[in-house]
Design a protein around this motif. Structure first.
Motif, PDB file in Angstrom:
ATOM      1  N   VAL A  69      33.755 111.882  74.321  1.00 37.61           N
ATOM      2  CA  VAL A  69      35.019 112.155  75.011  1.00 37.61           C
ATOM      3  C   VAL A  69      35.477 113.589  74.743  1.00 37.61           C
ATOM      4  CG1 VAL A  69      37.483 111.571  75.075  1.00 37.61           C
ATOM      5  CG2 VAL A  69      35.762 109.752  75.077  1.00 37.61           C
ATOM      6  N   LEU A  70      35.332 114.039  73.513  1.00 36.50           N
ATOM      7  CA  LEU A  70      35.753 115.392  73.159  1.00 36.50           C
ATOM      8  C   LEU A  70      34.923 116.461  73.880  1.00 36.50           C
ATOM      9  CD1 LEU A  70      36.393 115.054  69.322  1.00 36.50           C
ATOM     10  CD2 LEU A  70      38.082 115.640  71.056  1.00 36.50           C
ATOM     11  N   LEU A  71      33.616 116.217  74.028  1.00 32.80           N
ATOM     12  CA  LEU A  71      32.728 117.225  74.592  1.00 32.80           C
ATOM     13  C   LEU A  71      32.692 117.208  76.119  1.00 32.80           C
ATOM     14  CD1 LEU A  71      29.673 116.945  72.156  1.00 32.80           C
ATOM     15  CD2 LEU A  71      31.464 118.692  72.181  1.00 32.80           C
ATOM     16  N   THR A  72      33.207 116.163  76.730  1.00 33.12           N
ATOM     17  CA  THR A  72      33.154 116.035  78.182  1.00 33.12           C
ATOM     18  C   THR A  72      34.396 116.631  78.821  1.00 33.12           C
ATOM     19  OG1 THR A  72      31.863 114.002  77.970  1.00 33.12           O
ATOM     20  CG2 THR A  72      32.923 114.392  80.087  1.00 33.12           C
ATOM     21  N   ALA A  73      34.206 117.374  79.914  1.00 30.38           N
ATOM     22  CA  ALA A  73      35.337 117.934  80.644  1.00 30.38           C
ATOM     23  C   ALA A  73      36.113 116.818  81.329  1.00 30.38           C
ATOM     24  CB  ALA A  73      34.846 118.950  81.671  1.00 30.38           C
ATOM     25  N   SER A  74      37.387 117.046  81.570  1.00 23.76           N
ATOM     26  CA  SER A  74      38.221 116.046  82.239  1.00 23.76           C
ATOM     27  C   SER A  74      37.664 115.723  83.621  1.00 23.76           C
ATOM     28  CB  SER A  74      39.650 116.561  82.369  1.00 23.76           C
ATOM     29  OG  SER A  74      40.287 116.595  81.112  1.00 23.76           O
ATOM     30  N   ASP A  75      37.786 114.446  83.988  1.00 23.38           N
ATOM     31  CA  ASP A  75      37.325 113.935  85.282  1.00 23.38           C
ATOM     32  C   ASP A  75      35.809 113.999  85.443  1.00 23.38           C
ATOM     33  OD1 ASP A  75      39.930 113.318  86.317  1.00 23.38           O
ATOM     34  OD2 ASP A  75      40.232 115.466  86.600  1.00 23.38           O
ATOM     35  N   GLU A  76      35.092 114.086  84.333  1.00 24.22           N
ATOM     36  CA  GLU A  76      33.627 114.081  84.364  1.00 24.22           C
ATOM     37  C   GLU A  76      33.109 112.855  83.619  1.00 24.22           C
ATOM     38  OE1 GLU A  76      31.707 116.178  85.910  1.00 24.22           O
ATOM     39  OE2 GLU A  76      33.164 117.701  86.512  1.00 24.22           O
ATOM     40  N   SER A  77      31.817 112.583  83.793  1.00 25.87           N
ATOM     41  CA  SER A  77      31.155 111.493  83.067  1.00 25.87           C
ATOM     42  C   SER A  77      30.517 112.019  81.794  1.00 25.87           C
ATOM     43  CB  SER A  77      30.079 110.848  83.950  1.00 25.87           C
ATOM     44  OG  SER A  77      30.648 110.273  85.101  1.00 25.87           O
ATOM     45  N   ILE A  78      30.492 111.199  80.759  1.00 21.07           N
ATOM     46  CA  ILE A  78      29.825 111.574  79.508  1.00 21.07           C
ATOM     47  C   ILE A  78      28.320 111.555  79.738  1.00 21.07           C
ATOM     48  CG2 ILE A  78      29.435 110.927  77.098  1.00 21.07           C
ATOM     49  CD1 ILE A  78      32.197 109.643  77.092  1.00 21.07           C
ATOM     50  N   GLU A  79      27.655 112.665  79.435  1.00 13.21           N
ATOM     51  CA  GLU A  79      26.225 112.777  79.653  1.00 13.21           C
ATOM     52  C   GLU A  79      25.459 112.548  78.359  1.00 13.21           C
ATOM     53  OE1 GLU A  79      25.245 116.439  81.569  1.00 13.21           O
ATOM     54  OE2 GLU A  79      26.703 116.166  83.193  1.00 13.21           O
ATOM     55  N   LEU A  80      24.149 112.417  78.510  1.00 10.76           N
ATOM     56  CA  LEU A  80      23.274 112.165  77.361  1.00 10.76           C
ATOM     57  C   LEU A  80      23.429 113.241  76.300  1.00 10.76           C
ATOM     58  CD1 LEU A  80      20.982 110.333  76.299  1.00 10.76           C
ATOM     59  CD2 LEU A  80      19.370 111.829  77.474  1.00 10.76           C
ATOM     60  N   LYS A  81      23.527 114.502  76.720  1.00  8.79           N
ATOM     61  CA  LYS A  81      23.613 115.619  75.773  1.00  8.79           C
ATOM     62  C   LYS A  81      24.908 115.584  74.959  1.00  8.79           C
ATOM     63  CE  LYS A  81      25.605 118.706  79.265  1.00  8.79           C
ATOM     64  NZ  LYS A  81      25.396 119.931  80.067  1.00  8.79           N
ATOM     65  N   HIS A  82      25.939 114.921  75.465  1.00 11.49           N
ATOM     66  CA  HIS A  82      27.200 114.824  74.735  1.00 11.49           C
ATOM     67  C   HIS A  82      27.138 113.788  73.609  1.00 11.49           C
ATOM     68  CE1 HIS A  82      28.947 116.076  78.864  1.00 11.49           C
ATOM     69  NE2 HIS A  82      28.759 117.145  78.125  1.00 11.49           N
ATOM     70  N   LEU A  83      26.158 112.899  73.671  1.00 14.75           N
ATOM     71  CA  LEU A  83      26.085 111.793  72.715  1.00 14.75           C
ATOM     72  C   LEU A  83      24.996 111.977  71.676  1.00 14.75           C
ATOM     73  CD1 LEU A  83      26.486 108.831  75.241  1.00 14.75           C
ATOM     74  CD2 LEU A  83      28.262 109.899  73.845  1.00 14.75           C
ATOM     75  N   PHE A  84      23.798 112.354  72.139  1.00 19.35           N
ATOM     76  CA  PHE A  84      22.644 112.438  71.246  1.00 19.35           C
ATOM     77  C   PHE A  84      22.115 113.867  71.212  1.00 19.35           C
ATOM     78  CE2 PHE A  84      22.758 108.086  72.761  1.00 19.35           C
ATOM     79  CZ  PHE A  84      22.471 107.338  71.621  1.00 19.35           C
ATOM     80  N   ALA A  85      21.702 114.290  70.051  1.00 16.32           N
ATOM     81  CA  ALA A  85      21.063 115.596  69.920  1.00 16.32           C
ATOM     82  C   ALA A  85      19.557 115.395  69.813  1.00 16.32           C
ATOM     83  CB  ALA A  85      21.577 116.321  68.663  1.00 16.32           C
TER      84      ALA A  85
END
Length: 561
Positions: free
Chosen positions: A462-478
């Motif tokens: 949630v922190l790394l995702t821009a508003s009104d966007e979907s959380i992507e794989l890169k935002h969750l796992f390194a």
């Protein structure tokens, strides 16, 4: 599609091809972070026809327009991340390219005028080879109306998302009416005189929608009648989770001591709260203590209280957790870490309901319901002499085993949705959800840290995702590229088959590191191809792109060594 295969130098097409991945091992196709499917046009046509026959033309049109609209919105979100989307017009024109790229229709621009800040947008496009017109003609023949409903919805959804204002597309010519080709026109919603006549198709308020909503309400009502409402932090529908919750629910109404078993992070304290909240002690205190978080020399005073002067630093008398929980519930987490002395005193409290503060000789009565939890094997601890057998039998009167997250993966989408809502509200951000690829990874991950790990990961997303966007794989796992190394993508010639470059790099590095010569590499490839084709040298040569004679000569030469 041939038009696009020829224009291999167009940056938009290169961008799209780089986003399209085929994973034959897992049976998945990805366009960026979105999972896709290849469908027979005939099958889609049959499905479309069944919808029309079931709902009638008008209701079916609304449903299919909204289906296309949703698809257009998703593709517009994908287009934002393409390097070639460097201007408003470029972003708009990526829509027709995506429309064609997915095999729906060939699009040719005739007019595009846009000045969004000043409220101007007008576009006109020719459509050729429309799949929807083709299937409609096969089923119904030529009629009086334009019939490319899904594609009109797609165009409206895509452009509306790109410009940030409602844009309505109309099909003014259609091969289903006998026209030579399909022709669509686009304007801002307010610039159509009859916008209300078209807007109704974008609103899910028709009879079919209401019937579906009513059916869902009936299902929801039946479910609510068959089970107790769960608090917000109790989330799960999997069988293993419901079995554990049923055990906890049965124990809640009884005064019996409950032992919650499970790995770290599975939610033992949440279950303890559930037991307390559903017992007759719900109006009384719920007190929790993590035994592993308290130094051994302070653990007894925390549990049973201390009198002033009992030890250096005890400057005043204070009650322990048992006294503070009097009349209610005491939750002892990590009970396996209790010291031997604390174990003796705990057993006495459980058996007699009495305790003495540290440094005191006065006996105090307490009425406490104990819920204990541990992630260690207490049976083994008893065998090893680290835990009292009599205390173990007392605590183990009613064990409840809480399953790890890897054994209740059906609950992951529910948990993800709940955590996104929680942290989006906390961080004042609107997050659409997670992408298909991110959800696929969440479902395949083993979760050694269980729900606690998932919650922390979703907060980061949630922190790394821009508003009104979907959380992507890169935002969750390194560093997850290797997980999808079995995917293949479109080659520059538009063919499927070039393997993930990272896998090729790894293979090349290994061959160089092991000192495999070019001659041996060639031989290994030929032998592997022959083996794969069951000894058929002709087929092996086709796989390698060489002649049969070259393969036969090389293998014969090796046999003669």
């Amino acid at each position: 599609m041939e038009l696009f295969v020829k224009k291999v130098l167009e940056p938009e097409l290169v961008d799209l091809r780089s986003k399209l991945k085929f994973s034959f091992e897992t049976g998945e196709i990805w366009l960026g972070e979105n999972r896709m499917m290849l469908m027979h046009v005939a099958a889609m046509g049959a499905f479309r026809n069944e919808i029309i026959q079931s709902l009638g033309l008008e209701r079916a049109r609304g449903l299919l327009v909204r289906l296309g609209y949703a698809s257009g919105v998703r593709d517009a979100e994908l287009a934002k991340d393409l390097p070639s989307n460097d201007s408003p017009e470029a972003g708009i024109m990526l829509g027709p390219m995506l429309h064609s790229f997915k095999g729906m229709v060939r699009v040719e621009k005739r007019k595009l005028e846009m000045d969004i800040p000043n409220g101007k947008f007008a576009g006109e496009f020719i459509w050729e080879n429309s799949w929807e017109a083709q299937t409609h003609l096969q089923q119904f023949g030529i009629g009086q109306d334009a019939e490319c409903w899904t594609q009109v919805g797609y165009a409206s959804g895509y452009v509306s998302t790109c410009v940030g204002r409602p844009v309505i597309f109309k099909e003014t010519k259609c091969v289903c009416k006998g026209d030579h080709h399909c022709y669509i026109e686009a304007r801002l919603l307010e610039h159509w005189d009859d916008s209300e006549d078209y807007l109704k198709y974008y609103k899910p308020e028709n009879i079919a929608g209401r019937l579906i909503d009513l059916q869902e309400e009936v299902v929801s009502l039946r479910a609510s009648l068959n089970k107790k409402a769960l608090p917000d932090n109790i989330i799960g529908e999997s069988e293993s989770f419901k079995s554990a919750l049923d055990l906890a629910s049965t124990a809640a109404a009884k005064p019996i001591t409950v032992l919650l078993l499970g790995e770290t992070g599975v939610g033992k304290e949440v279950f303890a709260h559930w037991i307390h909240d559903n017992s007759d002690r719900t109006a009384q205190p719920f007190v929790a203590l993590n035994c592993a978080a308290i130094p051994n020399d302070l653990l007894e005073s925390e549990l049973f209280g201390v009198e002033k002067g009992a030890f250096t630093g005890a400057q005043q008398s204070r009650p322990g957790r048992f006294e503070r929980a009097d009349g209610g519930t005491l939750f002892l987490d990590e009970v396996g870490d209790l010291t031997p002395a604390a174990q003796v005193k705990l057993l006495r409290v459980l058996e007699s309901g009495e305790l003495e503060r540290l440094g005191d000789i006065k006996t105090r009565k307490v009425n406490v319901r104990l819920v204990a939890a541990t992630n260690v094997n207490l049976q083994q601890a008893v065998k090893d002499g680290k835990f009292r057998a009599d205390l173990y039998y007392r605590l183990n009167a009613y064990p409840v085993n809480i399953p790890p997250l890897r054994d209740r993966k059906a609950d992951i989408p529910l948990l993800v949705e709940a955590f996104i809502k929680k942290y989006a509200l906390l961080h004042n951000k609107r997050v659409v959800g997670v992408t298909d690829k991110a959800m696929r990874m969440l479902m395949s991950y083993d979760w050694p840290g269980n729900i606690r790990e998932l919650e922390n990961m979703m907060e980061r997303g949630v922190l790394l995702t821009a508003s009104d966007e979907s959380i992507e794989l890169k935002h969750l796992f390194a560093g997850v590229a290797d997980i999808f190394s079995n995917e293949v993508e479109l080659s520059p010639q538009g063919r499927v088959g070039s393997q993930n470059l990272k896998s090729i790099d790894v293979l090349i590095d290994a061959m160089i590191r092991d000192g495999i010569s070019l001659e041996n590499c060639e031989l290994m490839l030929m032998e592997a191809a022959v083996k794969k084709t069951g000894g058929n040298i002709t087929k092996a040569a086709d796989l390698l792109g060489v002649t049969r004679r070259q393969v036969a000569y090389r293998l014969e030469k090796e046999d003669q060594k």
